[in-house]
Design a protein around this motif. Structure first.
Motif, PDB file in Angstrom:
ATOM      1  N   GLY A 110       0.812  -1.210   0.000  1.00 14.10           N
ATOM      2  CA  GLY A 110       0.000   0.000   0.000  1.00 14.10           C
ATOM      3  C   GLY A 110       0.847   1.261   0.000  1.00 14.10           C
ATOM      4  O   GLY A 110       0.584   2.213  -0.756  1.00 14.10           O
ATOM      5  N   ASP A 111       1.887   1.288   0.828  1.00 15.03           N
ATOM      6  CA  ASP A 111       2.778   2.455   0.897  1.00 15.03           C
ATOM      7  C   ASP A 111       3.448   2.725  -0.449  1.00 15.03           C
ATOM      8  O   ASP A 111       3.627   3.883  -0.850  1.00 15.03           O
ATOM      9  CB  ASP A 111       3.849   2.242   1.964  1.00 15.03           C
ATOM     10  CG  ASP A 111       3.292   2.311   3.380  1.00 15.03           C
ATOM     11  OD1 ASP A 111       2.168   2.818   3.555  1.00 15.03           O
ATOM     12  OD2 ASP A 111       3.978   1.833   4.309  1.00 15.03           O
ATOM     13  N   PHE A 113       2.271   2.017  -3.435  1.00 14.10           N
ATOM     14  CA  PHE A 113       1.307   2.593  -4.381  1.00 14.10           C
ATOM     15  C   PHE A 113       1.089   4.076  -4.112  1.00 14.10           C
ATOM     16  O   PHE A 113       0.843   4.851  -5.032  1.00 14.10           O
ATOM     17  CB  PHE A 113      -0.012   1.819  -4.330  1.00 14.10           C
ATOM     18  CG  PHE A 113      -0.065   0.703  -5.329  1.00 14.10           C
ATOM     19  CD1 PHE A 113      -0.701   0.874  -6.548  1.00 14.10           C
ATOM     20  CD2 PHE A 113       0.572  -0.496  -5.081  1.00 14.10           C
ATOM     21  CE1 PHE A 113      -0.717  -0.140  -7.487  1.00 14.10           C
ATOM     22  CE2 PHE A 113       0.569  -1.520  -6.015  1.00 14.10           C
ATOM     23  CZ  PHE A 113      -0.082  -1.337  -7.229  1.00 14.10           C
ATOM     24  N   LYS A 114       1.193   4.455  -2.858  1.00 17.63           N
ATOM     25  CA  LYS A 114       1.063   5.872  -2.530  1.00 17.63           C
ATOM     26  C   LYS A 114       2.319   6.642  -2.941  1.00 17.63           C
ATOM     27  O   LYS A 114       2.246   7.740  -3.496  1.00 17.63           O
ATOM     28  CB  LYS A 114       0.817   6.047  -1.031  1.00 17.63           C
ATOM     29  CG  LYS A 114       0.554   7.486  -0.607  1.00 17.63           C
ATOM     30  CD  LYS A 114       0.328   7.585   0.890  1.00 17.63           C
ATOM     31  CE  LYS A 114      -0.982   6.961   1.303  1.00 17.63           C
ATOM     32  NZ  LYS A 114      -1.274   7.163   2.752  1.00 17.63           N
ATOM     33  N   SER A 119      -1.393   9.625  -3.984  1.00 14.96           N
ATOM     34  CA  SER A 119      -2.405   9.516  -2.929  1.00 14.96           C
ATOM     35  C   SER A 119      -3.775   9.240  -3.541  1.00 14.96           C
ATOM     36  O   SER A 119      -4.581   8.499  -2.971  1.00 14.96           O
ATOM     37  CB  SER A 119      -2.453  10.805  -2.109  1.00 14.96           C
ATOM     38  OG  SER A 119      -1.245  10.988  -1.395  1.00 14.96           O
ATOM     39  N   TYR A 122      -3.967   5.537  -4.242  1.00 15.36           N
ATOM     40  CA  TYR A 122      -4.164   4.815  -2.980  1.00 15.36           C
ATOM     41  C   TYR A 122      -5.627   4.896  -2.545  1.00 15.36           C
ATOM     42  O   TYR A 122      -6.239   3.881  -2.171  1.00 15.36           O
ATOM     43  CB  TYR A 122      -3.248   5.420  -1.927  1.00 15.36           C
ATOM     44  CG  TYR A 122      -3.234   4.725  -0.584  1.00 15.36           C
ATOM     45  CD1 TYR A 122      -2.237   3.805  -0.275  1.00 15.36           C
ATOM     46  CD2 TYR A 122      -4.194   5.019   0.384  1.00 15.36           C
ATOM     47  CE1 TYR A 122      -2.202   3.179   0.974  1.00 15.36           C
ATOM     48  CE2 TYR A 122      -4.170   4.398   1.622  1.00 15.36           C
ATOM     49  CZ  TYR A 122      -3.172   3.480   1.915  1.00 15.36           C
ATOM     50  OH  TYR A 122      -3.159   2.873   3.140  1.00 15.36           O
ATOM     51  N   CYS A 188      -1.559   2.466 -11.772  1.00 12.14           N
ATOM     52  CA  CYS A 188      -2.327   3.486 -11.067  1.00 12.14           C
ATOM     53  C   CYS A 188      -3.135   4.324 -12.063  1.00 12.14           C
ATOM     54  O   CYS A 188      -4.307   4.636 -11.816  1.00 12.14           O
ATOM     55  CB  CYS A 188      -1.399   4.374 -10.245  1.00 12.14           C
ATOM     56  SG  CYS A 188      -1.121   3.779  -8.571  1.00 12.14           S
ATOM     57  N   HIS A 255      -3.381  -0.210   5.347  1.00 12.58           N
ATOM     58  CA  HIS A 255      -3.310  -0.452   3.906  1.00 12.58           C
ATOM     59  C   HIS A 255      -4.695  -0.196   3.318  1.00 12.58           C
ATOM     60  O   HIS A 255      -5.679  -0.070   4.065  1.00 12.58           O
ATOM     61  CB  HIS A 255      -2.834  -1.884   3.615  1.00 12.58           C
ATOM     62  CG  HIS A 255      -3.716  -2.945   4.198  1.00 12.58           C
ATOM     63  ND1 HIS A 255      -4.973  -3.223   3.715  1.00 12.58           N
ATOM     64  CD2 HIS A 255      -3.546  -3.777   5.258  1.00 12.58           C
ATOM     65  CE1 HIS A 255      -5.517  -4.180   4.417  1.00 12.58           C
ATOM     66  NE2 HIS A 255      -4.684  -4.527   5.369  1.00 12.58           N
ATOM     67  N   PRO A 256      -4.819  -0.141   1.997  1.00 15.74           N
ATOM     68  CA  PRO A 256      -6.113   0.208   1.390  1.00 15.74           C
ATOM     69  C   PRO A 256      -6.984  -0.991   1.002  1.00 15.74           C
ATOM     70  O   PRO A 256      -7.996  -0.814   0.323  1.00 15.74           O
ATOM     71  CB  PRO A 256      -5.677   0.967   0.130  1.00 15.74           C
ATOM     72  CG  PRO A 256      -4.416   0.283  -0.279  1.00 15.74           C
ATOM     73  CD  PRO A 256      -3.726  -0.109   1.011  1.00 15.74           C
TER      74      PRO A 256
END
Length: 370
Positions: A110-111, A113-114, A119, A122, A188, A255-256
């Motif tokens: 998750g981190d 992807f951010k 953002s 995410y 993304c 996490h998302p």
């Protein structure tokens, strides 16, 4: 390979028992898998080195072992257990700490992807997963999800294990790309513009018509039978169920991906594939014994270089700081799993990887008296 050329070394790659053609008794039954363990593999390596050193050409040779990922564990442990045979080691991207519920893995995903996406990406992923969770709570929602993801009509998505299986395959879409910033950015962009996630290519339970996939099966029981019948995944699953854990659950809130892939999903995989005695208690006992035997992230070892990439979720279980002057650690920024072992030539512009490789080669040469 550059190291081997510089020191005029012979490179040998022994095969791990139960992987490939090296299957003791030519038997993949649960009873015979009792002979599958890191301890047995390390003993095989010991015997292999002793056998090679009987030859006059190699009897006075220094031995350096290299490994990445699980074999990075074996490289460090071989030096620890057999220091009279193994003179030095490189342990790359090695998850040395056994851990049953490895929830940190998806936190890192998750981190990443951010960091390398945005953002907005995410948040969009979180939105999509929350929608999946909501759809699975009603008959109408399930029908909508089955339509969107071409889920087979016969797959009962009211069954909790089947829902977990769906999330298991969906998450593979994310875990497959986190070692590459460009891939993260590309995907993304797709996720934000299309408002959807495609996992289809990862689903092993495809049903075909005229060589074209017609639907995708997320039936947990069918997945278990597939694992039992096809041996490509069975040995590694056995080692995670008996020694390492490494179960990538969603049990963290950082996490998302929502909490729809619990560690109990993996425990059930172990019991359903190998038998009821392979339950949570046995898994956690195996993890505990592995860490007691090898020392987790603080193994009692010297003449080993530990290397990790900070984009690699497995680094959360690795050695990230020097254990001693004789057991140094390096973390490569913006690098993925085993990136220091990837093909590398003079045109490669990754200065960070090159610096760590140079450091590693210098230490290994020092330790073997060159």
């Amino acid at each position: 390979m550059n190291f081997a050329k510089e020191v005029n070394a012979t490179v040998m790659i022994p095969e791990h028992r139960f992987y490939g053609k090296s299957v003791p008794n030519d038997d993949m039954s649960v009873e015979n898998l009792a002979y599958l363990s890191s301890t047995q593999a390390l003993a095989d390596l010991k015997n292999f080195i002793e056998y090679i050193k009987r030859e006059d050409l190699y009897k006075n040779s220094k031995v350096v072992v290299f490994g990445g990922s699980y074999s990075g564990n074996l490289a460090a442990w071989a030096r620890m257990l057999y220091p009279d045979l193994v003179d030095a080691a490189l342990s790359s991207s090695a998850p040395l700490l056994a851990k049953s519920d490895f929830y940190e893995y998806l936190e890192v995903v998750g981190d990443l992807f951010k960091k390398y996406g945005s953002s907005a990406c995410y948040e969009k992923v979180a939105e999509i997963f929350q929608r999946y969770e909501k759809l699975l709570k009603s008959d109408e929602g399930i029908e909508q999800l089955k339509k969107e993801h071409k889920i087979c009509k016969g797959t009962d998505m009211k069954v909790l294990e089947n829902q977990h299986t769906f999330f298991y395959y969906i998450l593979t879409y994310f875990t497959s790309m986190v070692q590459n910033p460009t891939q993260i950015q590309h995907n993304c962009n797709h996720i934000i513009t299309s408002n959807s996630i495609h996992d289809w290519k990862w689903n092993k339970q495809l049903q075909f018509e005229n060589s074209h996939p017609i639907c995708f099966n997320y039936d947990f029981a069918d997945m278990i039978e597939d694992i039992k019948e096809h041996f490509y995944f069975k040995p590694w699953l056995y080692q995670t169920c008996t020694e390492f854990g490494y179960m990538q659950s969603t049990s963290s809130n950082n996490h998302p991906f929502t909490n729809n892939l619990p560690v109990s999903f993996y425990y059930k995989m172990c019991t359903d594939v190998f038998g009821p005695e392979f339950d949570q208690a046995r898994i956690e006992d195996g993890v505990k014994k592995t860490n007691e035997k090898y020392g987790g992230r603080t193994p009692n070892v010297d003449r080993v270089v530990f290397v990790n990439g900070d984009m690699d979720p497995w680094h959360k279980l690795g050695v990230l700081t020097d254990l001693s002057d004789e057991a140094p650690a390096r973390v490569i920024p913006d690098a993925g799993h085993c990136s220091d072992l990837w093909f590398f030539d003079d045109d490669d512009k990754s200065e960070k990887v090159a610096e760590v490789r140079e450091f590693t080669m210098k230490k290994l040469k020092e330790w073997i008296g060159m």
